[in-house]
Motif scaffolding. Structure first.
Motif, short mmCIF file in Angstrom:
data_model
loop_
_atom_site.label_atom_id
_atom_site.label_comp_id
_atom_site.label_asym_id
_atom_site.label_seq_id
_atom_site.Cartn_x
_atom_site.Cartn_y
_atom_site.Cartn_z
N LYS A 295 0.88 -1.32 0.09
CA LYS A 295 0.07 0.14 -0.18
C LYS A 295 1.15 1.23 0.15
CE LYS A 295 -3.28 -2.01 2.54
NZ LYS A 295 -4.08 -2.78 4.06
N ILE A 296 0.54 2.03 -0.69
CA ILE A 296 1.31 3.68 -0.45
C ILE A 296 0.07 4.79 0.08
CG2 ILE A 296 2.49 5.14 -2.30
CD1 ILE A 296 2.51 2.91 -4.55
N SER A 297 1.00 5.28 0.82
CA SER A 297 -0.16 6.21 2.07
C SER A 297 -0.34 7.21 0.84
CB SER A 297 1.21 6.46 3.22
OG SER A 297 1.89 7.63 2.45
N LYS A 298 -0.54 8.27 1.63
CA LYS A 298 -1.01 9.84 0.79
C LYS A 298 0.44 10.54 0.53
CE LYS A 298 -1.13 13.14 4.62
NZ LYS A 298 -2.35 14.05 5.02
N LEU A 299 0.08 11.55 -0.09
CA LEU A 299 1.39 12.35 -0.04
C LEU A 299 1.78 13.11 0.21
CD1 LEU A 299 4.08 12.47 -2.21
CD2 LEU A 299 2.44 14.41 -3.76
N TYR A 300 2.29 13.34 1.32
CA TYR A 300 3.09 14.53 2.10
C TYR A 300 3.57 15.15 1.42
CZ TYR A 300 1.10 10.45 6.32
OH TYR A 300 0.88 10.27 6.28
N LYS A 301 3.77 16.87 1.72
CA LYS A 301 4.77 17.85 1.32
C LYS A 301 5.18 18.47 2.42
CE LYS A 301 2.54 18.17 -2.96
NZ LYS A 301 2.29 18.49 -4.32
N GLU A 302 6.38 18.71 2.29
CA GLU A 302 7.03 20.12 3.31
C GLU A 302 7.86 20.52 2.38
OE1 GLU A 302 10.18 17.92 6.66
OE2 GLU A 302 8.38 17.03 6.80
N GLU A 303 8.15 21.43 3.60
CA GLU A 303 9.36 22.34 2.42
C GLU A 303 10.48 21.62 1.07
OE1 GLU A 303 11.56 24.15 6.23
OE2 GLU A 303 9.81 24.35 6.93
N GLY A 304 10.00 21.73 0.59
CA GLY A 304 10.51 21.45 -0.05
C GLY A 304 11.05 19.88 -0.42
N LEU A 305 9.86 19.09 0.31
CA LEU A 305 10.06 17.68 0.18
C LEU A 305 8.92 17.03 0.08
CD1 LEU A 305 12.15 15.30 1.22
CD2 LEU A 305 11.59 15.45 3.25
N GLU A 306 9.59 15.62 -0.95
CA GLU A 306 7.03 14.83 -0.57
C GLU A 306 8.29 14.05 -0.48
OE1 GLU A 306 5.82 15.29 -4.75
OE2 GLU A 306 6.85 17.11 -5.54
N TYR A 307 7.03 13.03 0.28
CA TYR A 307 7.46 11.47 0.47
C TYR A 307 6.22 10.76 0.32
CZ TYR A 307 6.94 13.40 5.23
OH TYR A 307 6.15 14.13 6.29
N VAL A 308 6.24 9.76 0.67
CA VAL A 308 5.43 8.63 0.65
C VAL A 308 5.49 7.76 1.29
CG1 VAL A 308 4.13 9.24 -0.96
CG2 VAL A 308 5.44 7.30 -1.75
#
Length: 179
Positions: free
Chosen positions: A60-73
């Motif tokens: 499973k892949i989580s929602k996309l998280y975003k913060e200051e110049g960074l994206e992650y799942v």
């Protein structure tokens, strides 16, 4: 990228796996050293060998998280393997001790002989991230709350989100087991 990660592991394509690793990992060990570690884990050594099935687990892949110049799942999956010890045998007491040690590392173990065991690891997490520190290229980090490497590679915000995400997974697993 998640599927590619599993395909590359199944093909034992260590170079492709290393290409996906977070660049900071290479500050702690050279590419050749890390490749040796992967080969030893997947192909065995004098002490033990692992037999990791060549399958793509349900993930499973989580929602996309975003913060200051960074994206992650977060990619979550269960993983199984067989572990065989080449220089050690376990009596009943040793088996119980090993089961308890492995349980503390979130691994369920069933011995198939005095030298071999099946290992089931629930809720493994790999973090896929992209940002300034990765040359805006998607890379991966296996999340292990006890690994100093993880704390040196990830920001405090990502670590906090990963910790909460892991706790929520564990809570959901507990609720499912009680129903």
């Amino acid at each position: 990228m998640a599927k590619k990660m599993f395909v590359d592991m199944n093909n034992r394509d260590y170079d492709a796996i290393l290409d996906m690793c977070h660049p900071k990992a290479f500050e702690f060990a050279s590419r050749d050293q890390l490749k040796t570690v992967f080969k030893s884990a997947f192909e065995g050594n004098e002490e033990f060998s692992l037999d990791v099935p060549k399958v793509i687990p349900d993930y499973k892949i989580s929602k996309l998280y975003k913060e200051e110049g960074l994206e992650y799942v977060f990619v979550t999956y269960d993983m199984t393997m067989k572990m065989t010890f080449h220089k050690e045998e376990f009596d009943e007491e040793g088996k119980e001790m090993m089961k308890n040690i492995m349980k503390m590392q979130e691994m369920d173990v069933e011995f198939t002989s005095n030298k071999s065991m099946s290992v089931n690891m629930k809720d493994r997490i790999t973090i896929l991230l992209k940002g300034k520190g990765t040359d805006n290229k998607w890379v991966m980090v296996n999340y292990d709350a006890n690994s100093p490497l993880v704390y040196n590679v990830l920001s405090a915000n990502v670590l906090e989100t990963a910790k909460t995400f892991k706790q929520d997974l564990m809570l959901e697993r507990k609720k499912e087991s009680q129903n």
